[in-house]
Each structure stands twice: as structure tokens, then as C-alpha cells.
Enzyme design. Structure first.
Site, PDB file in Angstrom:
ATOM      1  N   CYS A  26       7.260  -5.882  15.103  1.00 59.55           N
ATOM      2  CA  CYS A  26       6.863  -5.005  16.328  1.00 59.55           C
ATOM      3  C   CYS A  26       5.314  -5.280  16.453  1.00 59.55           C
ATOM      4  O   CYS A  26       4.562  -5.384  15.740  1.00 59.55           O
ATOM      5  CB  CYS A  26       6.958  -3.726  15.680  1.00 59.55           C
ATOM      6  SG  CYS A  26       8.828  -3.181  15.444  1.00 59.55           S
ATOM      7  N   CYS A  42       3.438   8.392   1.477  1.00 54.79           N
ATOM      8  CA  CYS A  42       3.926   7.276   2.368  1.00 54.79           C
ATOM      9  C   CYS A  42       4.199   6.173   1.398  1.00 54.79           C
ATOM     10  O   CYS A  42       3.288   5.572   0.885  1.00 54.79           O
ATOM     11  CB  CYS A  42       2.967   7.041   3.436  1.00 54.79           C
ATOM     12  SG  CYS A  42       3.432   5.880   4.686  1.00 54.79           S
ATOM     13  N   CYS A  79       6.826  -7.089   6.613  1.00 60.01           N
ATOM     14  CA  CYS A  79       7.730  -6.665   7.331  1.00 60.01           C
ATOM     15  C   CYS A  79       8.281  -7.975   8.337  1.00 60.01           C
ATOM     16  O   CYS A  79       7.478  -8.387   8.684  1.00 60.01           O
ATOM     17  CB  CYS A  79       7.401  -5.230   8.085  1.00 60.01           C
ATOM     18  SG  CYS A  79       8.913  -4.544   9.013  1.00 60.01           S
ATOM     19  N   CYS A  83      -0.237   5.351  10.237  1.00 54.86           N
ATOM     20  CA  CYS A  83       0.826   4.682  10.646  1.00 54.86           C
ATOM     21  C   CYS A  83       0.565   3.383  11.341  1.00 54.86           C
ATOM     22  O   CYS A  83      -0.168   3.360  12.248  1.00 54.86           O
ATOM     23  CB  CYS A  83       1.872   5.684  11.266  1.00 54.86           C
ATOM     24  SG  CYS A  83       3.169   6.359  10.605  1.00 54.86           S
ATOM     25  N   GLU A 107       0.730  -1.032   0.219  1.00 54.87           N
ATOM     26  CA  GLU A 107       0.105  -0.106   0.034  1.00 54.87           C
ATOM     27  C   GLU A 107       0.924   1.287  -0.184  1.00 54.87           C
ATOM     28  O   GLU A 107       2.008   1.312   0.632  1.00 54.87           O
ATOM     29  CB  GLU A 107      -0.927  -0.072   1.535  1.00 54.87           C
ATOM     30  CG  GLU A 107      -1.755  -1.188   1.070  1.00 54.87           C
ATOM     31  CD  GLU A 107      -2.860  -1.232   2.350  1.00 54.87           C
ATOM     32  OE1 GLU A 107      -3.933  -1.379   2.231  1.00 54.87           O
ATOM     33  OE2 GLU A 107      -2.262  -1.131   3.392  1.00 54.87           O
ATOM     34  N   CYS A 149       2.089  -3.058  15.521  1.00 52.39           N
ATOM     35  CA  CYS A 149       2.155  -2.531  14.118  1.00 52.39           C
ATOM     36  C   CYS A 149       1.514  -3.738  13.290  1.00 52.39           C
ATOM     37  O   CYS A 149       1.941  -4.781  13.075  1.00 52.39           O
ATOM     38  CB  CYS A 149       3.522  -2.382  13.554  1.00 52.39           C
ATOM     39  SG  CYS A 149       3.563  -1.907  11.676  1.00 52.39           S
TER      40      CYS A 149
HETATM   41  N1  SAH Z   1       9.623  -0.108   9.501  1.00 54.01           N
HETATM   42  C1  SAH Z   1      10.114   1.428   9.804  1.00 54.01           C
HETATM   43  C2  SAH Z   1       8.813   2.128   8.886  1.00 54.01           C
HETATM   44  C3  SAH Z   1       7.467   1.593   9.747  1.00 54.01           C
HETATM   45  S1  SAH Z   1       6.004   2.432   9.767  1.00 54.01           S
HETATM   46  C4  SAH Z   1       9.950   1.835  11.277  1.00 54.01           C
HETATM   47  O1  SAH Z   1       9.712   1.004  12.092  1.00 54.01           O
HETATM   48  O2  SAH Z   1      10.316   2.882  11.268  1.00 54.01           O
HETATM   49  C5  SAH Z   1       6.290   4.135  10.435  1.00 54.01           C
HETATM   50  C6  SAH Z   1       6.178   4.388  11.713  1.00 54.01           C
HETATM   51  O3  SAH Z   1       4.644   4.041  12.300  1.00 54.01           O
HETATM   52  C7  SAH Z   1       7.243   3.889  12.647  1.00 54.01           C
HETATM   53  O4  SAH Z   1       7.730   4.708  13.628  1.00 54.01           O
HETATM   54  C8  SAH Z   1       6.351   2.803  13.293  1.00 54.01           C
HETATM   55  O5  SAH Z   1       6.877   2.357  14.562  1.00 54.01           O
HETATM   56  C9  SAH Z   1       4.955   3.623  13.388  1.00 54.01           C
HETATM   57  N2  SAH Z   1       3.867   2.820  13.949  1.00 54.01           N
HETATM   58  C10 SAH Z   1       3.624   1.342  13.620  1.00 54.01           C
HETATM   59  N3  SAH Z   1       2.358   0.939  14.184  1.00 54.01           N
HETATM   60  C11 SAH Z   1       1.776   1.815  14.551  1.00 54.01           C
HETATM   61  C12 SAH Z   1       0.705   1.806  15.283  1.00 54.01           C
HETATM   62  N4  SAH Z   1      -0.404   1.015  15.461  1.00 54.01           N
HETATM   63  N5  SAH Z   1       0.236   3.312  15.811  1.00 54.01           N
HETATM   64  C13 SAH Z   1       1.358   4.247  15.490  1.00 54.01           C
HETATM   65  N6  SAH Z   1       2.384   4.173  14.880  1.00 54.01           N
HETATM   66  C14 SAH Z   1       2.755   3.005  14.541  1.00 54.01           C
END
Ligand code: SAH
Length: 386
Positions: free
Chosen positions: A160, A149, A156, A378, A125, A163
Site C-alpha cells: 500500500c 498493537c 509487509c 498506524c 515493532e 503505508c
Molecule cells: N495489513 C493490515 C494491518 C496494517 S496497519 C491492514 O492493512 O489492515 C493497520 C491500519 O493502518 C490499516 O488500516 C492501514 O491501512 C492503516 N494505515 C497504514 N498506513 C497508514 C497511514 N500512513 N496513515 C493512517 N493509517 C494507515
């Protein structure tokens, strides 16, 4: 969407709902490589590729103009190319890398999420967000901007637990061409000002393709490196490598906790690259490039949002004489994923968190979240199908 794709989507969805914790993965399972595209070619490879195809070398700069400057990815419409040559050029250099599966809009049409199918059926996406659009209040006030974005991997491997993408695991790395194609598709609709690698995937785990795409964005499309943000969980060797590239992109580090004990659970890669090393590498990036580093911090109610953790974060960032001016902290209220046991912080706690950082001279602003209701915010990208 085909039945097989729907099944894959349902599987990812079930996975996310179950809140499963996955092992870390760096090596993507092998799949067929995406076809080579013009956007995979570095500038010094282009004329040779064109002459190999029996075309005059000047076609290379023509292709660059059409694809990068005009954001036109369809050679069948290129009137400066002889009609008889268009099909072969399309087939040889401009294979369709992304097919749109579904598009969803929010914020009065100023946030648009597109679900793309890649050549092998993998789904990714991208989210286009316009700001400061006259007459559209939800686009916010201020300067007119458009941020895309982008995804850098299908899925991934960083696992985490908060996420949605992380819960689906890694399918494969995207190619430079596939990353660039997202940008060109958006540039065909609006004048882009910013790119954020905050879609699906860990950009630093697909370093070469990501850097290739950054070079196309800067050298060919003409975007400012400063307007491009690479967000990472903190793969320290890659942050150090980025420091040497001479491309002053904005680095964002997803910290989410100021103590290793908690960060080990929220960002599992922390067990390999602990906080002290991540912050040290981020600060070195600032020292070398002069670019302020963004610190991402998803505020999770009663998990990482306590005032004492704000203090600990402030202490960590300013330790070792680093001072406060090399970072900008972006707390963002957690976007809960399906089935998650966690939820966003209380407003009062968000504000207190920011004030505690400000009290140490650290810049911090709560990041606005766009497109929540289309799961475009995000961490919500999980490629649920149509
Ligand atoms: N892998 C990269 C890019 C991922 S997405 C990274 O981790 O930085 C970008 C941001 O969204 C990251 O800071 C990630 O931690 C955050 N993110 C992921 N899941 C989220 C959620 N459920 N709520 C808010 N932010 C989130």
C-alpha cells in the site's frame, strides 16, 4: 544495532522516502526458522514435549502458569522449578525470540513503541497504548484500558503506497511464538485488555501463525476474543476461513476507498479481490459471528475524502439490503510517511465525511492517533533503527 542492521534500516528508509511502489508479495523469502518456543505448542502437544525432555508431565501446566498467567518469560527466575533444571528448560522451551533494540515513549509515557530484533536480525515493532490513566491527560478519559498493537510479519508484502511498512517490502512471516512474545512482554508491564493486529504485516497473509497466536491469547493468556482485532487489506479467502473458526475476534477491513478504481491504487490487492467481494465476505463474517465489522479508512486530502466518496462508501456498505448496523467506520487522518505526496485531510472534511455516513445511519468515529511523534501511529512503523 550492528552495522549490517543499520545498513538494512537505511535501505528501508531510503525506500520509503523514494515512495517506491512495490510488487505484491505473498511468499516470504526463505530465512532460518525461529527456534521453537513453548508458545508454538498447542495445549495437546505440551505434556508430550515435556516428557520427551525427561521432565514430569506436571511441569507443562507449571510452564503455562509462569509464562502465560504470570507473563514471566525467564525460567531462571522460576522458583518453583529446581535450580538445576532452569537452564535446560530455558534453552529447550524458552529461547529469547525478541531482543529489545530501542524503546520510545510519547503521550506522557502512556504510548510506548518497542523495536525488537528477531533471531535472524529482522526488525519489528509493537506499540503499547494505555488509556484512562489517572493524572495523564494524554491517555484520554474513560475506562482504563491497555491496547497492544502487534506485528505479524517482518515488513509487509501488500505494498500500500501510503503505508511506511508497505514501502519496505516483506522480509518474512513471524512465528506464533514471536507474535505471542510481544504480548507476553507487554503483559509483564501492564494489564492488557486489547490486542490489535495493526502493527507491521498483513495478518491474513500469515494466517496459521496468527490464528495460533490468537488461540494462545484467548485460551492461555485469558484475553477476550472480542478484545482482539485482526485488521486486513481484504484477503477474501482468509476472511471466509476466519468466519469458520469459532473465535469471535473483531474483524477490521482496511477499505480506504469506496470505488475499485481508486482502491486499486491505494490497496493494490484490490486488483485481485475487488470491493464487492471484500464487503460481501466482511458482511458474512458479521452474519455468522454477530460481531460488528470495523471499516478502516485513512482520510487522504483530496484523494479519498470527498463528500461524494463518503456517500459512495455509505451506499456500498448498505447495498444488497445489508443495512447500516453491521459496520462501524473508523476514519483516521492519514499519518504522512516520509517523502509521501499525500497528506491528512482538512478537519472540516473529516467531520463532513463522518456526518455523511451518520446521515445513513452508519456509526462512524474518527480514530484518535497515538504516538505520532515517535512514528508509532498506524502506518508509520518502518523499523527505522536507533
Ligand atoms: N495489513 C493490515 C494491518 C496494517 S496497519 C491492514 O492493512 O489492515 C493497520 C491500519 O493502518 C490499516 O488500516 C492501514 O491501512 C492503516 N494505515 C497504514 N498506513 C497508514 C497511514 N500512513 N496513515 C493512517 N493509517 C494507515
Amino acid at each position: 544495532m550492528t552495522a549490517a542492521e543499520q545498513a538494512r534500516v537505511d535501505e528501508l528508509d531510503a525506500h520509503a522516502r523514494a515512495g517506491r511502489t512495490l510488487p505484491l508479495r505473498f511468499d516470504a523469502p526463505r530465512r532460518g526458522k525461529p527456534p521453537r518456543h513453548w508458545a508454538d505448542l498447542a495445549p495437546d502437544e505440551r505434556r508430550g514435549a515435556v516428557t520427551d525432555a525427561g521432565l514430569p508431565p506436571f511441569r507443562a501446566s507449571q510452564f503455562d502458569t509462569q509464562y502465560y498467567r504470570h507473563a514471566n518469560a525467564d525460567p531462571s527466575t522460576w522458583t518453583d522449578l529446581p535450580a538445576a533444571a532452569r537452564d535446560e528448560v530455558a534453552e529447550r522451551f524458552f529461547p529469547a525470540l525478541l531482543s529489545p533494540v530501542r524503546e520510545q515513549a510519547a503521550d506522557e509515557g502512556t504510548t510506548v513503541k518497542t523495536l525488537w530484533r528477531l533471531h535472524d536480525g529482522a526488525l519489528v515493532e509493537s506499540v503499547l497504548m494505555e488509556y484512562g490513566v489517572a493524572g495523564k491527560r494524554s491517555s484520554g478519559s474513560g475506562r482504563r484500558r491497555a491496547t497492544l498493537c502487534v506485528s505479524s510479519q517482518a515488513g509487509c508484502g501488500m505494498a500500500c503506497p501510503f503505508c511506511a511498512t508497505g514501502q519496505g517490502g516483506l522480509q518474512r512471516n513471524m512465528s506464533t511464538g514471536e507474535i505471542v512474545a510481544q504480548v507476553v512482554a507487554a503483559a509483564a508491564r501492564v494489564r492488557l485488555t486489547n490486542i490489535v493486529f495493526m502493527g507491521m504485516g498483513e495478518p491474513m497473509a500469515n494466517y496459521n501463525a496468527v490464528m495460533g497466536s490468537v488461540r494462545r491469547m484467548v485460551d492461555d493468556i485469558g484475553l477476550s476474543a472480542r478484545g482482539i482485532t485482526i485488521s486486513t487489506v481484504g484477503l477474501v479467502p482468509r476472511i471466509r476461513q476466519l468466519t469458520t473458526e469459532g473465535v469471535p475476534v473483531t474483524l477490521a477491513v482496511s477499505l480506504h476507498a469506496p470505488d475499485d478504481e481508486l482502491r486499486d491504487t491505494l490497496v493494490p490487492i484490490n486488483t485481485r479481490f475487488p470491493l464487492a467481494e471484500v464487503v460481501d465476505a466482511a458482511h458474512a463474517y458479521f452474519r455468522t459471528t454477530g460481531r460488528r465489522v470495523s471499516i478502516e479508512y485513512a482520510l487522504i486530502r483530496d484523494v479519498n475524502d470527498q463528500a461524494w466518496r463518503a456517500d459512495a462508501l455509505g451506499a456500498l456498505l448498505t447495498a444488497d439490503g445489508r443495512g447500516a448496523h453491521w459496520v462501524h467506520v473508523n476514519p483516521i487522518p492519514l499519518n504522512p510517511t516520509p517523502g509521501s505526496k499525500w497528506t491528512a485531510s482538512r478537519r472540516a472534511d473529516e467531520h463532513k465525511f463522518v456526518r455523511r455516513l451518520n446521515a445513513r445511519g452508519i456509526a462512524a468515529t474518527i480514530r484518535d492517533t497515538r504516538g505520532r511523534e515517535i512514528d508509532g501511529a498506524c502506518g508509520q512503523l518502518a523499523a527505522q533503527g536507533a
